[in-house]
Design a protein around this motif. Sequence first.
Motif, PDB file in Angstrom:
ATOM      1  N   SER A 198       7.362 -13.252  46.747  1.00  0.00           N
ATOM      2  CA  SER A 198       7.005 -14.434  45.973  1.00  0.00           C
ATOM      3  C   SER A 198       8.082 -15.498  46.119  1.00  0.00           C
ATOM      4  CB  SER A 198       6.864 -14.025  44.504  1.00  0.00           C
ATOM      5  OG  SER A 198       7.050 -15.133  43.660  1.00  0.00           O
ATOM      6  N   PRO A 199       7.698 -16.782  46.207  1.00  0.00           N
ATOM      7  CA  PRO A 199       8.710 -17.831  46.126  1.00  0.00           C
ATOM      8  C   PRO A 199       9.302 -17.838  44.717  1.00  0.00           C
ATOM      9  CG  PRO A 199       6.504 -18.793  46.174  1.00  0.00           C
ATOM     10  CD  PRO A 199       6.344 -17.318  46.382  1.00  0.00           C
ATOM     11  N   ILE A 200      10.556 -18.230  44.609  1.00  0.00           N
ATOM     12  CA  ILE A 200      11.238 -18.178  43.310  1.00  0.00           C
ATOM     13  C   ILE A 200      10.508 -18.996  42.238  1.00  0.00           C
ATOM     14  CG2 ILE A 200      12.861 -20.071  43.827  1.00  0.00           C
ATOM     15  CD1 ILE A 200      13.854 -16.835  41.991  1.00  0.00           C
ATOM     16  N   SER A 201       9.834 -20.077  42.663  1.00  0.00           N
ATOM     17  CA  SER A 201       9.116 -20.935  41.695  1.00  0.00           C
ATOM     18  C   SER A 201       7.966 -20.191  41.018  1.00  0.00           C
ATOM     19  CB  SER A 201       8.576 -22.178  42.395  1.00  0.00           C
ATOM     20  OG  SER A 201       7.693 -21.798  43.436  1.00  0.00           O
ATOM     21  N   GLN A 202       7.466 -19.127  41.667  1.00  0.00           N
ATOM     22  CA  GLN A 202       6.355 -18.361  41.087  1.00  0.00           C
ATOM     23  C   GLN A 202       6.811 -16.992  40.597  1.00  0.00           C
ATOM     24  OE1 GLN A 202       3.278 -18.069  44.083  1.00  0.00           O
ATOM     25  NE2 GLN A 202       3.141 -20.284  44.348  1.00  0.00           N
ATOM     26  N   PHE A 203       8.116 -16.733  40.688  1.00  0.00           N
ATOM     27  CA  PHE A 203       8.614 -15.377  40.462  1.00  0.00           C
ATOM     28  C   PHE A 203       8.218 -14.818  39.088  1.00  0.00           C
ATOM     29  CE2 PHE A 203      11.909 -12.397  38.981  1.00  0.00           C
ATOM     30  CZ  PHE A 203      11.802 -11.423  39.963  1.00  0.00           C
ATOM     31  N   ALA A 204       8.382 -15.614  38.033  1.00  0.00           N
ATOM     32  CA  ALA A 204       8.082 -15.109  36.684  1.00  0.00           C
ATOM     33  C   ALA A 204       6.609 -14.711  36.569  1.00  0.00           C
ATOM     34  CB  ALA A 204       8.438 -16.157  35.624  1.00  0.00           C
ATOM     35  N   PHE A 205       5.742 -15.515  37.196  1.00  0.00           N
ATOM     36  CA  PHE A 205       4.301 -15.211  37.138  1.00  0.00           C
ATOM     37  C   PHE A 205       3.978 -13.946  37.940  1.00  0.00           C
ATOM     38  CE2 PHE A 205       4.746 -19.746  36.384  1.00  0.00           C
ATOM     39  CZ  PHE A 205       4.058 -19.874  35.189  1.00  0.00           C
ATOM     40  N   ALA A 206       4.645 -13.812  39.090  1.00  0.00           N
ATOM     41  CA  ALA A 206       4.431 -12.622  39.917  1.00  0.00           C
ATOM     42  C   ALA A 206       4.947 -11.375  39.184  1.00  0.00           C
ATOM     43  CB  ALA A 206       5.128 -12.780  41.263  1.00  0.00           C
ATOM     44  N   LEU A 207       6.111 -11.514  38.562  1.00  0.00           N
ATOM     45  CA  LEU A 207       6.704 -10.393  37.825  1.00  0.00           C
ATOM     46  C   LEU A 207       5.773  -9.949  36.696  1.00  0.00           C
ATOM     47  CD1 LEU A 207       9.288  -8.665  37.558  1.00  0.00           C
ATOM     48  CD2 LEU A 207      10.213 -10.440  36.046  1.00  0.00           C
ATOM     49  N   LEU A 208       5.311 -10.922  35.931  1.00  0.00           N
ATOM     50  CA  LEU A 208       4.394 -10.607  34.829  1.00  0.00           C
ATOM     51  C   LEU A 208       3.091 -10.022  35.369  1.00  0.00           C
ATOM     52  CD1 LEU A 208       3.689 -10.665  31.823  1.00  0.00           C
ATOM     53  CD2 LEU A 208       2.954 -13.044  32.097  1.00  0.00           C
ATOM     54  N   GLY A 209       2.587 -10.586  36.463  1.00  0.00           N
ATOM     55  CA  GLY A 209       1.288 -10.179  36.994  1.00  0.00           C
ATOM     56  C   GLY A 209       1.280  -8.843  37.697  1.00  0.00           C
ATOM     57  N   TRP A 210       2.448  -8.415  38.154  1.00  0.00           N
ATOM     58  CA  TRP A 210       2.496  -7.152  38.896  1.00  0.00           C
ATOM     59  C   TRP A 210       3.171  -6.019  38.122  1.00  0.00           C
ATOM     60  CZ3 TRP A 210       0.232  -6.065  43.595  1.00  0.00           C
ATOM     61  CH2 TRP A 210      -0.333  -7.157  44.268  1.00  0.00           C
ATOM     62  N   THR A 211       3.550  -6.262  36.888  1.00  0.00           N
ATOM     63  CA  THR A 211       4.165  -5.193  36.103  1.00  0.00           C
ATOM     64  C   THR A 211       3.102  -4.340  35.417  1.00  0.00           C
ATOM     65  OG1 THR A 211       6.243  -6.379  35.823  1.00  0.00           O
ATOM     66  CG2 THR A 211       5.728  -4.739  34.148  1.00  0.00           C
ATOM     67  N   GLY A 212       1.936  -4.932  35.155  1.00  0.00           N
ATOM     68  CA  GLY A 212       0.844  -4.180  34.546  1.00  0.00           C
ATOM     69  C   GLY A 212       1.057  -3.942  33.055  1.00  0.00           C
ATOM     70  N   SER A 213       0.368  -2.988  32.447  1.00  0.00           N
ATOM     71  CA  SER A 213      -0.682  -2.202  33.083  1.00  0.00           C
ATOM     72  C   SER A 213      -1.869  -3.079  33.490  1.00  0.00           C
ATOM     73  CB  SER A 213      -1.181  -1.128  32.111  1.00  0.00           C
ATOM     74  OG  SER A 213      -1.863  -1.733  31.023  1.00  0.00           O
ATOM     75  N   LYS A 214      -2.794  -2.509  34.208  1.00  0.00           N
ATOM     76  CA  LYS A 214      -3.945  -3.283  34.643  1.00  0.00           C
ATOM     77  C   LYS A 214      -4.698  -3.854  33.449  1.00  0.00           C
ATOM     78  CE  LYS A 214      -4.945  -1.684  39.252  1.00  0.00           C
ATOM     79  NZ  LYS A 214      -4.635  -0.309  39.670  1.00  0.00           N
ATOM     80  N   LEU A 215      -4.851  -3.049  32.388  1.00  0.00           N
ATOM     81  CA  LEU A 215      -5.566  -3.555  31.217  1.00  0.00           C
ATOM     82  C   LEU A 215      -4.752  -4.653  30.532  1.00  0.00           C
ATOM     83  CD1 LEU A 215      -8.135  -3.283  29.426  1.00  0.00           C
ATOM     84  CD2 LEU A 215      -6.699  -1.979  27.853  1.00  0.00           C
ATOM     85  N   PHE A 216      -3.436  -4.460  30.455  1.00  0.00           N
ATOM     86  CA  PHE A 216      -2.587  -5.477  29.838  1.00  0.00           C
ATOM     87  C   PHE A 216      -2.752  -6.810  30.573  1.00  0.00           C
ATOM     88  CE2 PHE A 216       1.214  -7.795  28.703  1.00  0.00           C
ATOM     89  CZ  PHE A 216       1.414  -7.471  27.376  1.00  0.00           C
ATOM     90  N   GLU A 217      -2.782  -6.765  31.913  1.00  0.00           N
ATOM     91  CA  GLU A 217      -2.954  -7.970  32.728  1.00  0.00           C
ATOM     92  C   GLU A 217      -4.305  -8.632  32.447  1.00  0.00           C
ATOM     93  OE1 GLU A 217      -0.612  -9.022  34.538  1.00  0.00           O
ATOM     94  OE2 GLU A 217       0.673  -7.251  34.625  1.00  0.00           O
ATOM     95  N   LEU A 273       1.910 -25.183  33.757  1.00  0.00           N
ATOM     96  CA  LEU A 273       3.025 -24.942  32.833  1.00  0.00           C
ATOM     97  C   LEU A 273       4.085 -24.140  33.567  1.00  0.00           C
ATOM     98  CD1 LEU A 273       0.826 -24.095  29.725  1.00  0.00           C
ATOM     99  CD2 LEU A 273       1.931 -26.270  30.276  1.00  0.00           C
ATOM    100  N   ARG A 274       5.247 -24.722  33.718  1.00  0.00           N
ATOM    101  CA  ARG A 274       6.321 -24.062  34.486  1.00  0.00           C
ATOM    102  C   ARG A 274       6.953 -22.943  33.660  1.00  0.00           C
ATOM    103  NH1 ARG A 274       5.116 -25.199  38.948  1.00  0.00           N
ATOM    104  NH2 ARG A 274       4.087 -27.212  39.047  1.00  0.00           N
ATOM    105  N   ALA A 275       7.487 -21.968  34.354  1.00  0.00           N
ATOM    106  CA  ALA A 275       8.223 -20.907  33.661  1.00  0.00           C
ATOM    107  C   ALA A 275       9.168 -20.231  34.641  1.00  0.00           C
ATOM    108  CB  ALA A 275       7.256 -19.877  33.081  1.00  0.00           C
ATOM    109  N   THR A 276      10.365 -19.915  34.166  1.00  0.00           N
ATOM    110  CA  THR A 276      11.302 -19.183  35.019  1.00  0.00           C
ATOM    111  C   THR A 276      11.556 -17.786  34.469  1.00  0.00           C
ATOM    112  OG1 THR A 276      13.168 -20.154  33.840  1.00  0.00           O
ATOM    113  CG2 THR A 276      12.467 -21.269  35.849  1.00  0.00           C
ATOM    114  N   SER A 277      10.874 -17.443  33.371  1.00  0.00           N
ATOM    115  CA  SER A 277      11.017 -16.088  32.839  1.00  0.00           C
ATOM    116  C   SER A 277       9.694 -15.661  32.213  1.00  0.00           C
ATOM    117  CB  SER A 277      12.117 -16.047  31.776  1.00  0.00           C
ATOM    118  OG  SER A 277      11.696 -16.790  30.640  1.00  0.00           O
TER     119      SER A 277
END
Length: 378
Positions: free
Chosen positions: A306-325, A354-358
Motif C-alpha cells: 500500500s502507498p503510505i497515503s492509504q496505509f491506515a485504510f489498508a491496515l484497518l481493511g486487512w486486519t479483519g475479522s471479515k465480519l468486523f470489516e 476524509l484523510r487519515a494517517t491512523s
Amino acid sequence: PTNEAEVEVFSVPSYACQRRTTLENRNTVLTDALSLLAENAELSAEEGRGVAFRRAAAVLKVLPEPVTDMTQLRGLPCLGEHSLRVIKDILENGASSEVESTKQSERFKALKVLTGVFGVGAKTADRWIREGIHDLQQLKDSRQTLNRAQRAGLEHYDDINQPVSKAEADAIGEIVEEAVASVLPGAQVTLIGGFRRGKLSGHDVDFLITHPEEGREVGLMPKIVSWLESQGFLLYQKTTRNSYLESDDGPARPCSNMDRFERCFSVFKLDEDEKRRAGQTQSHHASAEDGGLKPWRAVRVDLVVSPISQFAFALLGWTGSKLFERELRRWAGHEKTMSLSSHALYDNTQRTYLRATSEEEIFAHLGLDYIPPSERNA
Ligand code: 8DG
Ligand code: MN
Ligand code: MN
C-alpha cells in the motif's frame, strides 16, 4: 427452572464495529453451531443467510456469560427466528438437529473437502459435485483441468489445511522482512489479519508492506516476489494489480499508477530450521532426523503493498475479522452516508475524501469509539 427475575439480560449494540470482541468466548457451543450454518450457507451461494448467521454468532461472542435460558436473549440484536431456533434446540436438547444433519450431509462434507483445495471456490466445488466428484481421489482421477493455484492446492493440501501457529507466522515474518529489506531498504512490514488480532493460529499469514515516502512502493511487489523466488521460499505465487478502479467496495477514483502491483497470494515453503531460528523450541511435525518426513511445510501467505497515503485504510481493511470489516462498511454507508474501503473513506454528503494517517482517525471520522485489533474478533 430458572426464575425469570434472576436471569441476567444482556444489552449489546447492533453493529459489530460498536462492540469489543476479544478471543474470549463463553458461548463456543452456540457460536460454533451458528458458524457452521453460516459456512454451509456461504458454500451454497446463500450469502444473505451466511451473513445473518455470522451476525448472530458475533452477538453471542460478546456476552459475558454462557447463555442458559432463552429469556436472556430478549432484546439482543441480530438474532433472527432461524438463529433463535438453533440456539433453543441446543439449550434444550444439547445439540441442534439442523447443525448435526448439515455436518453429516454428503454435500457439505464434499464442499468442505473440495474448497479446502487452495484456488477452489464454492462455485467450482458445486460444479464438480454435480459431475460426481466428492473427494480428492475422485478429483485426481477425473480429467478436470486444474489451474496453477489448484494444482498447488492439491499438491500441498495437507499442509495448507493444517493451522499455522504464531511461531510459524513469526518465522515467515522474518523471511518477509529480509526480502523487503533487501529490495527496498526503509520499507515497512506489518503483520495483519488474524495474527494482528492476537489469534494463536490461523489459516494463513497476512502482511501489509509500505514505504514512508509516497511512491517508493511502486513496483515493490514484483521485486519482493523475485527475491523470495530466487531464495527458494515460494511454492506458488500469483501477483495481482491494484484493483481499486474495479473494486465495488469503494468509490472509484482516478488511479495515478495502473501498473502498481498490490496483492500477492502465495504458498511459502517454510523449513523447520527456519522456524527454530525464529524461536520455536518444539515442532509438532516429526523433523527429518526423526525419520522420513519432509523437513518443511507449505504455508499460505498473503502480501499486500500500500502507498503510505492509504496505509491506515489498508491496515484497518486487512486486519479483519471479515465480519468486523463488513460491519464497518455497513455502519459507514447506512449510519454515516460514507463509503469505506481499504483505500479510502469518502463522505457522500460533503463529497470529499476524509484523510487519515491512523486507524484511530478513521474510527473518529466514522463517529465510532476506537476498537483495538485484539477486540475486532467478531
Ligand atoms: P485466518 O487467516 O486466521 O483464518 O483469519 P483472518 O486473517 O482474519 O482471515 P483472512 O482470510 O486471512 O483475511 C484477512 C483480512 O483480509 C480480512 O479482514 C478480510 C481481508 N480481505 C481478504 N480479501 C480481501 C480483499 O479482496 N480485499 C480487501 N480489502 N480485504 C480482503 O481476505
Ligand atoms: Mn489470515
Ligand atoms: Mn489472508
